[in-house]
Structures are given as structure tokens and as C-alpha cells.
Design an enzyme around this catalytic site. Structure first.
Site, PDB file in Angstrom:
ATOM      1  CE  LYS A   4      -1.795   2.659   3.042  1.00  0.00           C
ATOM      2  NZ  LYS A   4      -1.702   3.972   2.344  1.00  0.00           N
ATOM      3  CB  CYS A  54      13.151   8.561   8.126  1.00  0.00           C
ATOM      4  SG  CYS A  54      14.044   7.591   6.922  1.00  0.00           S
ATOM      5  N   GLY A  88       7.109   4.475   8.184  1.00  0.00           N
ATOM      6  CA  GLY A  88       6.236   5.621   8.398  1.00  0.00           C
ATOM      7  C   GLY A  88       6.496   6.216   9.761  1.00  0.00           C
ATOM      8  CB  SER A  89       4.529   8.550  11.763  1.00  0.00           C
ATOM      9  OG  SER A  89       3.315   7.841  11.816  1.00  0.00           O
ATOM     10  CB  THR A  90       7.460   7.004  16.012  1.00  0.00           C
ATOM     11  OG1 THR A  90       8.751   7.066  15.397  1.00  0.00           O
ATOM     12  CG2 THR A  90       7.574   6.265  17.338  1.00  0.00           C
ATOM     13  N   GLY A 107       3.551   3.304  13.706  1.00  0.00           N
ATOM     14  CA  GLY A 107       4.370   2.106  13.971  1.00  0.00           C
ATOM     15  C   GLY A 107       3.984   1.460  15.290  1.00  0.00           C
ATOM     16  CD  GLU A 157      13.806   0.327   8.362  1.00  0.00           C
ATOM     17  OE1 GLU A 157      14.339   1.265   8.979  1.00  0.00           O
ATOM     18  OE2 GLU A 157      14.404  -0.713   8.048  1.00  0.00           O
ATOM     19  CD  GLU A 187      10.582  12.220  11.685  1.00  0.00           C
ATOM     20  OE1 GLU A 187       9.500  11.701  11.994  1.00  0.00           O
ATOM     21  OE2 GLU A 187      11.437  11.658  10.982  1.00  0.00           O
TER      22      GLU A 187
HETATM   23  P1  NAD Z   1       2.399   7.794   8.405  1.00  0.00           P
HETATM   24  O1  NAD Z   1       2.776   6.831   9.472  1.00  0.00           O
HETATM   25  O2  NAD Z   1       1.277   8.714   8.658  1.00  0.00           O
HETATM   26  O3  NAD Z   1       1.996   6.997   7.094  1.00  0.00           O
HETATM   27  C1  NAD Z   1       2.807   5.999   6.533  1.00  0.00           C
HETATM   28  C2  NAD Z   1       1.944   5.006   5.814  1.00  0.00           C
HETATM   29  O4  NAD Z   1       1.134   4.326   6.764  1.00  0.00           O
HETATM   30  C3  NAD Z   1       0.982   5.618   4.817  1.00  0.00           C
HETATM   31  O5  NAD Z   1       0.901   4.747   3.705  1.00  0.00           O
HETATM   32  C4  NAD Z   1      -0.338   5.641   5.574  1.00  0.00           C
HETATM   33  O6  NAD Z   1      -1.468   5.596   4.749  1.00  0.00           O
HETATM   34  C5  NAD Z   1      -0.240   4.371   6.389  1.00  0.00           C
HETATM   35  N1  NAD Z   1      -1.019   4.338   7.611  1.00  0.00           N
HETATM   36  C6  NAD Z   1      -1.507   5.384   8.340  1.00  0.00           C
HETATM   37  N2  NAD Z   1      -2.180   4.914   9.421  1.00  0.00           N
HETATM   38  C7  NAD Z   1      -2.098   3.558   9.377  1.00  0.00           C
HETATM   39  C8  NAD Z   1      -2.573   2.510  10.231  1.00  0.00           C
HETATM   40  N3  NAD Z   1      -3.262   2.772  11.344  1.00  0.00           N
HETATM   41  N4  NAD Z   1      -2.284   1.225   9.903  1.00  0.00           N
HETATM   42  C9  NAD Z   1      -1.567   0.953   8.795  1.00  0.00           C
HETATM   43  N5  NAD Z   1      -1.111   1.892   7.945  1.00  0.00           N
HETATM   44  C10 NAD Z   1      -1.359   3.181   8.232  1.00  0.00           C
HETATM   45  O7  NAD Z   1       3.712   8.533   8.046  1.00  0.00           O
HETATM   46  P2  NAD Z   1       3.963   9.569   6.880  1.00  0.00           P
HETATM   47  O8  NAD Z   1       3.557  10.901   7.345  1.00  0.00           O
HETATM   48  O9  NAD Z   1       3.404   9.080   5.601  1.00  0.00           O
HETATM   49  O10 NAD Z   1       5.558   9.442   6.726  1.00  0.00           O
HETATM   50  C11 NAD Z   1       6.425  10.182   7.470  1.00  0.00           C
HETATM   51  C12 NAD Z   1       7.089   9.334   8.526  1.00  0.00           C
HETATM   52  O11 NAD Z   1       7.750   8.214   7.962  1.00  0.00           O
HETATM   53  C13 NAD Z   1       8.160  10.117   9.241  1.00  0.00           C
HETATM   54  O12 NAD Z   1       8.033   9.956  10.627  1.00  0.00           O
HETATM   55  C14 NAD Z   1       9.454   9.490   8.752  1.00  0.00           C
HETATM   56  O13 NAD Z   1      10.521   9.610   9.609  1.00  0.00           O
HETATM   57  C15 NAD Z   1       9.054   8.094   8.511  1.00  0.00           C
HETATM   58  N6  NAD Z   1       9.962   7.444   7.564  1.00  0.00           N
HETATM   59  C16 NAD Z   1      10.837   6.507   8.026  1.00  0.00           C
HETATM   60  C17 NAD Z   1      11.734   5.886   7.174  1.00  0.00           C
HETATM   61  C18 NAD Z   1      12.694   4.858   7.681  1.00  0.00           C
HETATM   62  O14 NAD Z   1      13.237   4.125   6.880  1.00  0.00           O
HETATM   63  N7  NAD Z   1      12.929   4.758   8.963  1.00  0.00           N
HETATM   64  C19 NAD Z   1      11.729   6.208   5.828  1.00  0.00           C
HETATM   65  C20 NAD Z   1      10.834   7.165   5.367  1.00  0.00           C
HETATM   66  C21 NAD Z   1       9.944   7.768   6.253  1.00  0.00           C
END
Ligand code: NAD
Length: 472
Positions: free
Chosen positions: A179, A287, A231-233, A236, A253, A384
Site C-alpha cells: 500500500k 527520516c 512511516g511515523s513512530t 508504527g 522503519e 521530528e
Molecule cells: P504515516 O505513518 O502517517 O503513514 C505511513 C503510511 O502508513 C501511509 O501509507 C499511511 O497511509 C499508512 N497508515 C496510516 N495509518 C495507518 C494505520 N493505522 N495502519 C496501517 N497503515 C497506516 O507517516 P507519513 O507521514 O506518511 O511518513 C512520514 C514518517 O515516515 C516520518 O516519521 C518518517 O521519519 C518516517 N519514515 C521513516 C523511514 C525509515 O526508513 N525509517 C523512511 C521514510 C519515512
């Protein structure tokens, strides 16, 4: 700053359909609901994309399950042929893909063309090479794939995150449902077409588009064996809770707040380039961005003067212009978050500075910004921001630098700038960060593992280590 004539990349190289369905079992089908994806540099609607509901996710997982039996039983060398083919098609179509990525994400074409796309192809080439050598990867003589992987990725490097997820999963013999993020679905849908062009068997890769709920259906689906999330902590954490006790394998991640440490013996000009690359690359939507600059007090003044001079030469604007250094912020929501945290930084007493730069009227933009006089108590030093905003702190001794660098809930990356190799090694040894760069920053390579400590998540992607997450 002298002016360059505009050097726009042609957008006509890529065809964007007015609407896209879900890619399930090798073909696109209609979803019941849809959402729009916009160009963050102009707010123009690029396309309407299907919003996958629980039944759609169900169908995608079922397709991946059916495909798994044959795919996992193929000799590794056969799977490698498909991955090599995908890598070559990505190279051949990289101009199209780079333009598409810049349109949907807002990142400068220079970066999507010269960084993202070459790395995407390199990941597929790299893992294609492992597919027939899994018994030599160090995970036992006969490592087995896990089954169906449910993968959820963010919007900052849409195509690169897809490659980090899909290439090792397929090389190891798993099938996937991925996704993409709701603001950047187009390159993943393009990738679906690449899979068809490569004659990848139906169901091996499925792409379901949608927002957080779609992601949640996927990671909570009972027939998914492995969850990989970037994605976000905050999200996560929710995923870790929902997966706990299910027997699913999980890699996370997450976010970061990296320290970029500049010692007094560092080559200042080189360090300034590294600082700029560390925080302004990809609008700071990285990130592992070097978002906390720790500079030794004795060189702070000189370094900051040099940094400001350099920042005044950064070109902010049209992502498709080949001269652009800083493109658009990916969404209105992200712009609001960056704006809010920056205002908090100023109200907490840090000193804010941006070079003069005129921002386009339409779209989502934020000028490159630094905050000086930041202390560890400031929110901008701890949270962040995920935008082009740098918090500058100073230190006097290496011990103080290490303590400040480690004083964060995150642990994804760090940078060290010094002329002395022994100092670099001694400091790196004491930093709690998954990736540490020395006299450089934000360099990526498919052979090198990437991942975090603490609230930055667990598991590694990339390199031989990246295979482990997809093998039993
Ligand atoms: P986000 O967590 O809001 O979204 C990430 C993904 O998760 C999106 O596809 C979103 O639709 C999906 N999502 C949202 N809620 C969900 C849920 N309850 N269950 C499953 N999936 C869900 O984060 P974002 O704003 O899209 O991305 C930014 C974050 O990602 C930052 O905190 C950044 O540091 C992190 N990031 C980390 C890495 C890494 O490798 N460590 C790489 C890139 C980005």
C-alpha cells in the site's frame, strides 16, 4: 544570487490516466470509492485513484496467497530473471518515472532523476543477485520464504521505499501486497505496469491504494505472514500492538532526529555541503535527515556564517525545473505541521533565520530555515519536523556531543565531521544510531543495511541483512 534561465523537464513524457484502479492478480480493477492525488507544487489534481476497502484488501491478499505456491517453488535463478527484468525496465523508463515522482511528490527532478530512480534500479539489481544464493546469505543452509508480505510505505520516497520493500521480498520467494501513501500513489501504480511488462506472474505483486484505514486492513489481515512498515513512530506503535501475539513477523522503519556533529577540525566548506544535503535534501522529508546540527562552539560562528551564505544560493521552486534545489512540501497537512513546529521553536525563544526567497503562490512551500540558540529542552530539538528546518546546538567536548546526540527517543542516523579518523571511530562507537556517516551525509547504497534503534523502529532493510526480514 545570479539567475538561471528556466530549465523545465518536459512533463509530456509521462502519461497519467485520469483514474486508476487497484492492481490485484495482475490486472487493474475498479475500487468502489476513489480519492484524488494532487501535484503539491500546483494543487492540480493529477488523477483519481481507487480507495481499497476491506474486501479489496481481502482479494489482494488472496491473490498473493494463490501466487505464493508457485513463486516460492521457483528456483532462485528463475525469480532472479524477473527481478533483473524489472530493474532493466525501470532503467529504461526512468525518465518517465522521475517526472511522475516529482509531479506527485513535489521533489526536485534533479533528485528523483539522479538519486531516487538510480537507487530503485540498483535495489532490484542487487536483490536479483541474491535470489539464487540465499543458502549462502548466512541464514542457514535452506532458508524459506515467509509467505504473503503486507507492506505499507510513506510518501517521502515513494518509489524507493517500494523498491526497499518489494525487491528483497520477491528475491526471497515471498509474494506481496503493497500500500503506497495516499498522497503519492502514482509511482506504485506505474510499477504495477512495469510488473506486467516484465511478465511477472499474476498475484506476485499486488498494489492496493488508500489511506490509513486501507493500511490497517492490510496489516491486520489474518492471512498476512509478514508486515513491513515505514512511516511515523505513532502509526508504527499501533501496528506493533495489532501484530503482537499473531505470529506475524514485523519490521518497522520509523522516524528520526539525527545529530550531525561538526568538530572544530572538520573541513568547514565540506561540512556545510553535508549539512545542506543532510537537512534540505528532499525538502527535509527524510527520516534520517540531519535535523539537529551539533557544532563545536569554537567554530560555530564561522560555520554558521558559511552555512547562511550557502543557504542563500538554494533555489526553491518548480520541482520539474532542473535548477531547483528545494521543491514543494508534499501536502497541506505536512506544511501545517512544519509551520506549527517552527512557530513553537520561535515562541520557545530560538532564533529563526531563512534566506530571502520568493515562494510560488500556489502549492505548498516552506523556505529553508535554521534555528540557532536551540537547547535540548526545545521541542524543535526533540521532535521530528520532517521539513527543511534545522535546529542548531553547540557543544564544547566530544563527550558533550555524544551525550547530546544520544539524548533523543530516536536512533536512526547520525553524522560526524572531523579530520581525525580515530576521533570519528571513537565517537561513532558511542552513538546509538543505525547508520552513521563520516564526512558525508544521506548516502545510500543497496548493499548497506539501514534501520534504527529505540523509537526509530527495528529490523534492517538493504544489504544481506535486509533478506533476513523475509526468510524463516
Ligand atoms: P504515516 O505513518 O502517517 O503513514 C505511513 C503510511 O502508513 C501511509 O501509507 C499511511 O497511509 C499508512 N497508515 C496510516 N495509518 C495507518 C494505520 N493505522 N495502519 C496501517 N497503515 C497506516 O507517516 P507519513 O507521514 O506518511 O511518513 C512520514 C514518517 O515516515 C516520518 O516519521 C518518517 O521519519 C518516517 N519514515 C521513516 C523511514 C525509515 O526508513 N525509517 C523512511 C521514510 C519515512
Amino acid at each position: 544570487m545570479f539567475e538561471y534561465a528556466p530549465a523545465p523537464e518536459s512533463r509530456s513524457i509521462v502519461d497519467i490516466a485520469p483514474s486508476y484502479g487497484l492492481f490485484i492478480n495482475g490486472s487493474f480493477d475498479e475500487g468502489k470509492a476513489t480519492f484524488k492525488t494532487v501535484n503539491p507544487a500546483s494543487e492540480e489534481v493529477l488523477s483519481e485513484v481507487a480507495l481499497a476497502g476491506p474486501e479489496d484488501v481481502d482479494r489482494a491478499v488472496a491473490a498473493a496467497r494463490r501466487a505464493y505456491e508457485k513463486w516460492s517453488a521457483l528456483p532462485g535463478a528463475e525469480r532472479a530473471k524477473y527481478l533483473f527484468r524489472i530493474a532493466r525496465i525501470i532503467q529504461e523508463r526512468s525518465r518517465e518515472l522521475a517526472v511522475l515522482e516529482s509531479l506527485d511528490n513535489g521533489k526536485p527532478i534533479r533528485e528523483s532523476r539522479d538519486v531516487d530512480l538510480p537507487l530503485v534500479a540498483a535495489h532490484f539489481f542487487y536483490y536479483a543477485g541474491w535470489a539464487d544464493k540465499l543458502s549462502y546469505a548466512g541464514f542457514g543452509p535452506d532458508p524459506r520464504p515467509l509467505g504473503v508480505a503486507g507492506q505499507v510505505i510513506p510518501w517521502n520516497f515513494p518509489m524507493l521505499m517500494l523498491a526497499w520493500k518489494i525487491a528483497p521480498a520477491l528475491a526471497a520467494g515471498n509474494t506481496v501486497v503493497l500500500k503506497p501513501a495516499e498522497t503519492t500513489p502514482l509511482s506504485a501504480l506505474f510499477f504495477a505496469d512495469v510488473c506486467r511488462q516484465a511478465d511477472l506472474p499474476p498475484g506476485v505483486v499486488n498494489i492496493v491504494t488508500g489511506a490509513g484505514d486501507t493500511g490497517r486492513y492490510l496489516v491486520e489481515h489474518p492471512d498476512v505472514d509478514k508486515v513491513a512498515f515505514t512511516g511515523s513512530t505513532e502509526v508504527g506503535r499501533q501496528i506493533a500492538r495489532s501484530v503482537a501475539g499473531t505470529g506475524k513477523r514485523l519490521t518497522l522503519e520509523l522516524g528520526g532526529k539525527a545529530a550531525n556533529i561538526v568538530f572544530d577540525d572538520a573541513p568547514i566548506d565540506q561540512a556545510v555541503e553535508g549539512i545542506v544535503n543532510g537537512i534540505f535534501f528532499n525538502q527535509g522529508h527524510v527520516c534520517c535527515a540531519g535535523s539537529r546540527l551539533l557544532v563545536q562552539e569554537s567554530v560555530a560562528e564561522e560555520l554558521l556564517a558559511s552555512l547562511k551564505r550557502r543557504m542563500a544560493t538554494l533555489r526553491v521552486g518548480d520541482p520539474l525545473d532542473k535548477n531547483t534545489d528545494i521543491g514543494a512540501i508534499n501536502s497541506a497537512a505536512q506544511l501545517a505541521r512544519i509551520t506549527e513546529l517552527s512557530e513553537i521553536g520561535a515562541s520557545e525563544g530560538a532564533e529563526r533565520w531563512s534566506p530571502e526567497c520568493s515562494l510560488p503562490e500556489k502549492g505548498f512551500w516552506f523556505a529553508p530555515t535554521i534555528f540557532t540558540g536551540v537547547t535540548q529542552a526545545h521541542r524543535i530539538a526533540r521532535e521530528e519536523i520532517f521539513g527543511p528546518v534545522l535546529s542548531v546546538l553547540t557543544f564544547r567536548t566530544p563527550d558533550e556531543a555524544i551525550e547530546k546526540a544520544n539524548n533523543t527517543p530516536y536512533g536512526l542516523s547520525a553524522g560526524i565531521w572531523s579530520d581525525k579518523g580515530s576521533r570519528i571511530l571513537a565517537v561513532a562507537d558511542q552513538l546509538r544510531a543505525g547508520v552513521i556517516w563520516a564526512n558525508t551525509f544521506n548516502k545510500f547504497d543497496p548493499t548497506s543495511p539501514f534501520g534504527g534503534y529505540k523509537e526509530s523502529g527495528y529490523g534492517r532493510e538493504g544489504g544481506r541483512h535486509g533478506l533476513e526480514a523475509y526468510l524463516a
